[in-house]
Scaffold this active site. Structure first.
Site, PDB file in Angstrom:
ATOM      1  N   ARG A  90      -1.681  -9.004  12.501  1.00 34.18           N
ATOM      2  CA  ARG A  90      -2.137  -8.217  11.796  1.00 34.18           C
ATOM      3  C   ARG A  90      -2.953  -8.555  10.436  1.00 34.18           C
ATOM      4  O   ARG A  90      -3.890  -8.040  10.067  1.00 34.18           O
ATOM      5  CB  ARG A  90      -1.083  -7.299  11.306  1.00 34.18           C
ATOM      6  CG  ARG A  90      -0.586  -6.099  12.413  1.00 34.18           C
ATOM      7  CD  ARG A  90       0.686  -5.859  12.469  1.00 34.18           C
ATOM      8  NE  ARG A  90       1.056  -5.182  11.084  1.00 34.18           N
ATOM      9  CZ  ARG A  90       2.410  -5.219  10.746  1.00 34.18           C
ATOM     10  NH1 ARG A  90       3.437  -5.696  11.344  1.00 34.18           N
ATOM     11  NH2 ARG A  90       2.693  -4.632   9.707  1.00 34.18           N
ATOM     12  N   LYS A 101       0.955  -1.445  -0.098  1.00 37.66           N
ATOM     13  CA  LYS A 101       0.031  -0.140  -0.141  1.00 37.66           C
ATOM     14  C   LYS A 101       0.921   1.213   0.355  1.00 37.66           C
ATOM     15  O   LYS A 101       0.570   2.114  -0.617  1.00 37.66           O
ATOM     16  CB  LYS A 101      -0.962  -0.060   1.250  1.00 37.66           C
ATOM     17  CG  LYS A 101      -1.788  -1.061   1.401  1.00 37.66           C
ATOM     18  CD  LYS A 101      -2.799  -0.822   2.347  1.00 37.66           C
ATOM     19  CE  LYS A 101      -2.415  -0.818   4.105  1.00 37.66           C
ATOM     20  NZ  LYS A 101      -1.907  -2.032   4.557  1.00 37.66           N
ATOM     21  N   ARG A 126      10.817  -1.937  11.295  1.00 39.98           N
ATOM     22  CA  ARG A 126       9.451  -1.408  12.327  1.00 39.98           C
ATOM     23  C   ARG A 126       9.575  -2.445  13.299  1.00 39.98           C
ATOM     24  O   ARG A 126       9.588  -3.818  13.276  1.00 39.98           O
ATOM     25  CB  ARG A 126       8.362  -1.458  11.547  1.00 39.98           C
ATOM     26  CG  ARG A 126       8.066   0.019  11.127  1.00 39.98           C
ATOM     27  CD  ARG A 126       6.814  -0.040  10.139  1.00 39.98           C
ATOM     28  NE  ARG A 126       5.749  -0.821  10.650  1.00 39.98           N
ATOM     29  CZ  ARG A 126       4.506  -0.938   9.782  1.00 39.98           C
ATOM     30  NH1 ARG A 126       4.540  -0.504   8.704  1.00 39.98           N
ATOM     31  NH2 ARG A 126       3.640  -1.633  10.406  1.00 39.98           N
ATOM     32  N   ARG A 171      11.610  -6.194   5.640  1.00 39.99           N
ATOM     33  CA  ARG A 171      11.376  -4.865   5.266  1.00 39.99           C
ATOM     34  C   ARG A 171      12.222  -3.820   6.219  1.00 39.99           C
ATOM     35  O   ARG A 171      12.156  -3.964   7.591  1.00 39.99           O
ATOM     36  CB  ARG A 171       9.928  -4.469   5.411  1.00 39.99           C
ATOM     37  CG  ARG A 171       9.366  -3.242   5.189  1.00 39.99           C
ATOM     38  CD  ARG A 171       7.904  -3.010   5.168  1.00 39.99           C
ATOM     39  NE  ARG A 171       7.174  -3.249   6.108  1.00 39.99           N
ATOM     40  CZ  ARG A 171       5.846  -2.975   6.360  1.00 39.99           C
ATOM     41  NH1 ARG A 171       5.121  -2.842   5.294  1.00 39.99           N
ATOM     42  NH2 ARG A 171       5.082  -3.212   7.549  1.00 39.99           N
ATOM     43  N   ARG A 200      -9.943   0.759   8.060  1.00 40.04           N
ATOM     44  CA  ARG A 200      -9.490  -0.566   8.613  1.00 40.04           C
ATOM     45  C   ARG A 200     -10.738  -1.341   9.114  1.00 40.04           C
ATOM     46  O   ARG A 200     -10.591  -2.244   9.543  1.00 40.04           O
ATOM     47  CB  ARG A 200      -8.334  -0.488   9.655  1.00 40.04           C
ATOM     48  CG  ARG A 200      -7.101  -0.678   8.798  1.00 40.04           C
ATOM     49  CD  ARG A 200      -5.939  -0.671   9.922  1.00 40.04           C
ATOM     50  NE  ARG A 200      -4.729  -1.140   9.685  1.00 40.04           N
ATOM     51  CZ  ARG A 200      -3.849  -0.718   9.069  1.00 40.04           C
ATOM     52  NH1 ARG A 200      -4.051   0.436   8.540  1.00 40.04           N
ATOM     53  NH2 ARG A 200      -2.540  -1.296   8.811  1.00 40.04           N
TER      54      ARG A 200
END
Ligand code: ADP
Length: 206
Positions: free
Chosen positions: A166, A13, A155, A123, A84
């Protein structure tokens, strides 16, 4: 021009929203980034993010309302990470009605769960300019941002356990949100395992 990019964690996204916002010359609003900033001075939010839990609809919607009322959003914006929950989809509708504005298109990004895992666990993000690197886009020099030379960090919620949570949370909420937009004729489903630049063409599909 108001584009909403939706999809599970690590469906790209952020990458696609950045490309589209740049192309259209409008801001990219990522609710996750907004919350990570708030979390620096707010223990409760910091702990929720750490556990991969959603922040309350009211808190996040208030933050969003303030942001989209800023003048740089006058020509539109690309929204990444909101709504969300079904309630957030309703709240966004109410907010945009109040402001006499309309969503142009909602893009649902889809990738296989295995790819999301692979992407997210590799990531890293630049602590200065926010550029995201990963298995598809590694930096030229390890842990150094190609664009600004900043240091890259992982992160704290990008762990296997939090990611499972998630993805689960996304799936629980996604169906009702997608139905909401499908009924309004705003939904476009996109295969997000392809080149992210295709988002510009996707945005043009009527
Ligand atoms: P990802 O899509 O990879 O989970 P984000 O940066 O979009 O990453 O979001 C990180 C976290 O921020 C989420 O796990 C959630 O805790 C919180 N968050 C982001 N957007 C919202 C939202 N619209 N409502 C509630 N919580 C949110």
């Amino acid at each position: 021009m108001i584009y909403v990019l939706t999809g599970g964690p690590a469906t790209g996204k952020g990458t696609r929203a950045t490309i589209l916002a740049k192309e259209l010359g409008i801001p990219h609003i990522a609710t996750g980034d907004m919350l990570r900033e708030v979390a620096l001075n707010n223990k409760e939010i910091r702990e929720k993010l750490q556990r991969g839990e959603l922040i309350s609809d009211d808190i996040i919607t208030n933050l969003l309302e303030k942001r989209i009322k800023e003048p740089d959003c006058n020509n539109g914006f690309v929204l990444d990470g909101y709504p969300r929950t079904y309630r957030q989809a309703e709240l966004l509708d109410e907010l945009l009605n109040k402001l006499n504005r309309k969503i142009t298109k909602v893009m649902e990004l889809v990738v296989p769960d295995e790819l999301a895992f692979k992407r997210i666990l590799g990531r890293k993000k630049c602590e200065y300019c926010g550029t995201v690197y990963g298995i598809d886009f590694p930096p030229k020099v390890s842990d150094v941002c190609d664009k600004c030379g900043g240091h890259l960090y992982v992160r704290t919620d990008d762990t296997e356990e939090t990611l499972k949570k998630r993805i689960e949370t996304y799936k629980e909420n996604a169906k009702s949100i997608l139905d909401f937009y499908r009924k309004k004729g705003l939904l476009l489903t996109v295969d997000a395992s392809t080149n992210p630049d295709s988002v510009v063409e996707d945005a043009k599909i009527k």
